[in-house]
Scaffold this active site. Structure first.
Site, PDB file in Angstrom:
ATOM      1  N   ASP A  43      20.309  86.649 -63.397  1.00 30.02           N
ATOM      2  CA  ASP A  43      21.352  85.661 -63.627  1.00 30.02           C
ATOM      3  C   ASP A  43      20.763  84.408 -64.265  1.00 30.02           C
ATOM      4  O   ASP A  43      19.565  84.118 -64.090  1.00 30.02           O
ATOM      5  CB  ASP A  43      22.035  85.287 -62.313  1.00 30.02           C
ATOM      6  CG  ASP A  43      22.864  86.422 -61.742  1.00 30.02           C
ATOM      7  OD1 ASP A  43      23.423  87.195 -62.537  1.00 30.02           O
ATOM      8  OD2 ASP A  43      22.946  86.536 -60.499  1.00 30.02           O
ATOM      9  N   TYR A  71      11.501  89.643 -54.739  1.00 28.77           N
ATOM     10  CA  TYR A  71      12.087  88.332 -55.025  1.00 28.77           C
ATOM     11  C   TYR A  71      11.635  87.308 -53.992  1.00 28.77           C
ATOM     12  O   TYR A  71      11.378  87.644 -52.832  1.00 28.77           O
ATOM     13  CB  TYR A  71      13.614  88.386 -54.952  1.00 28.77           C
ATOM     14  CG  TYR A  71      14.287  89.301 -55.939  1.00 28.77           C
ATOM     15  CD1 TYR A  71      14.693  88.831 -57.192  1.00 28.77           C
ATOM     16  CD2 TYR A  71      14.552  90.627 -55.614  1.00 28.77           C
ATOM     17  CE1 TYR A  71      15.332  89.664 -58.086  1.00 28.77           C
ATOM     18  CE2 TYR A  71      15.194  91.472 -56.505  1.00 28.77           C
ATOM     19  CZ  TYR A  71      15.575  90.987 -57.745  1.00 28.77           C
ATOM     20  OH  TYR A  71      16.211  91.833 -58.628  1.00 28.77           O
ATOM     21  N   ASP A  85      26.616  82.260 -55.138  1.00 22.71           N
ATOM     22  CA  ASP A  85      25.447  81.486 -55.543  1.00 22.71           C
ATOM     23  C   ASP A  85      25.869  80.048 -55.847  1.00 22.71           C
ATOM     24  O   ASP A  85      27.041  79.685 -55.713  1.00 22.71           O
ATOM     25  CB  ASP A  85      24.746  82.130 -56.740  1.00 22.71           C
ATOM     26  CG  ASP A  85      25.647  82.272 -57.969  1.00 22.71           C
ATOM     27  OD1 ASP A  85      26.436  81.351 -58.238  1.00 22.71           O
ATOM     28  OD2 ASP A  85      25.568  83.308 -58.657  1.00 22.71           O
ATOM     29  N   ARG A 178      22.147  87.878 -53.829  1.00 24.50           N
ATOM     30  CA  ARG A 178      23.306  87.021 -53.493  1.00 24.50           C
ATOM     31  C   ARG A 178      24.077  87.597 -52.321  1.00 24.50           C
ATOM     32  O   ARG A 178      24.551  86.867 -51.450  1.00 24.50           O
ATOM     33  CB  ARG A 178      24.234  86.900 -54.692  1.00 24.50           C
ATOM     34  CG  ARG A 178      23.731  86.009 -55.809  1.00 24.50           C
ATOM     35  CD  ARG A 178      24.732  85.962 -56.944  1.00 24.50           C
ATOM     36  NE  ARG A 178      24.792  87.196 -57.704  1.00 24.50           N
ATOM     37  CZ  ARG A 178      25.867  87.644 -58.356  1.00 24.50           C
ATOM     38  NH1 ARG A 178      27.005  86.970 -58.269  1.00 24.50           N
ATOM     39  NH2 ARG A 178      25.824  88.759 -59.053  1.00 24.50           N
TER      40      ARG A 178
END
Length: 303
Positions: A43, A71, A85, A178
């Protein structure tokens, strides 16, 4: 600026702001190569590792998209958003985070580890009736996505600075971080959304060796992987000249007993090497190698 090799895989560190497609456009301009594609988007608000396939190596993309991801993430407890988010509109707030502590957060993470059923975000690229869910959602349509099975191999709390918490995730491809932030907030009863996200690894590729995504500096050799290196997660089969020639003609190749079952029982996908280059990706079953995807002669060399 640098000239790209004939084919290869390039590790790029995407900055916060541009889309993944923006980074691909920059790479095409910097490398002078039109045939470039990524193997999994980030994103715009996220940063970190994008794995780009360059030149004929774009044919390798299907074998890289399913790799596990790592991540580093940060969530804000007590505030929910429609996109899950920081880019979205606030949909709810809850001051209940004030009564939480590290132990409560650790306990809530337990149920998010392992193989779980996860509902993808409404604002995602998943297709609903042939149209990306986020496009339908932004048109005001009601979007209901079916839960999918994902695997969270590791979920480690790295910082608690309430109302924010940071964590490290290692997960299967297709996992939405998310959604993990949302589900953490739900488990704690206060809601949450993702504030920061950085992808640090894709399979065996690490962001530390990636070139900066603005391409303001020359691309270092460390950021490149040859096709053979890129498919290091697959068992390897080496062929001599005669067998390699037959494979490129689409023929099945009986393998010597020592190569007949590389990696396990049943059908196995393998990287096929001829000399110092990747010749093809194939499948081995019952001791017979069949080509699945053959690279052109200039598309799989080691250098």
């Amino acid at each position: 600026m640098t000239a790209s090799p004939a084919a290869g895989v390039l590790l790029v560190d995407k900055p916060v702001g541009p889309t993944s497609h923006d980074v691909v456009v920059r790479a095409r301009r910097a490398l002078g190569e039109r045939r470039i594609g990524h193997t999994g988007t980030l994103d715009p608000f996220a940063s970190g590792l994008l794995v780009l396939c360059v030149g004929p190596a774009t044919r390798l993309s299907p074998y890289l998209t399913g790799l596990d991801k790592e991540y580093m993430a940060r969530a804000r407890l007590g505030v929910s958003t429609d996109t899950l988010d920081r880019e979205g509109e606030v949909t709810a707030t809850d001051e209940g985070w004030r009564s939480l502590d590290r132990r409560a957060v650790e306990e809530a993470l337990v149920g998010l580890r392992g193989t779980i059923r996860q509902q993808p975000p409404r604002y995602s690229a998943k297709k609903v009736g042939g149209t990306a869910a986020h496009r339908r959602a932004r048109r005001g349509e009601t979007v209901e996505l079916e839960p999918v099975t994902v695997t969270v191999h590791a979920l480690e709390l790295t910082e608690v600075a309430l109302p924010e918490v940071a964590f490290r995730v290692v997960c299967s491809s297709g996992t939405y971080i998310r959604a993990l932030a949302r589900d953490l907030g739900t488990a704690l009863g206060v809601g949450a959304h993702l504030r920061e996200l950085r992808r640090t690894a894709v399979g065996g590729f690490r962001v530390e060796e990636a070139v900066a995504g603005d391409f303001s500096d020359p691309v270092p050799d460390a950021a490149w992987r040859t096709p053979l290196q890129a498919l290091a997660h697959l068992p390897e089969v080496a062929l001599d000249d005669a067998a390699a020639r037959r494979l490129t003609w689409g023929q099945a190749i009986p393998l010597p007993e020592r190569l007949a079952d590389p990696g396990g029982v049943g059908e196995v996908r393998v990287a096929v090497r001829h000399g110092d280059r990747l010749l093809a990706v194939g499948r081995v079953r019952d001791g017979v190698l069949r080509p699945e995807r053959v690279l052109p002669p200039d598309g799989g060399r080691a250098g």
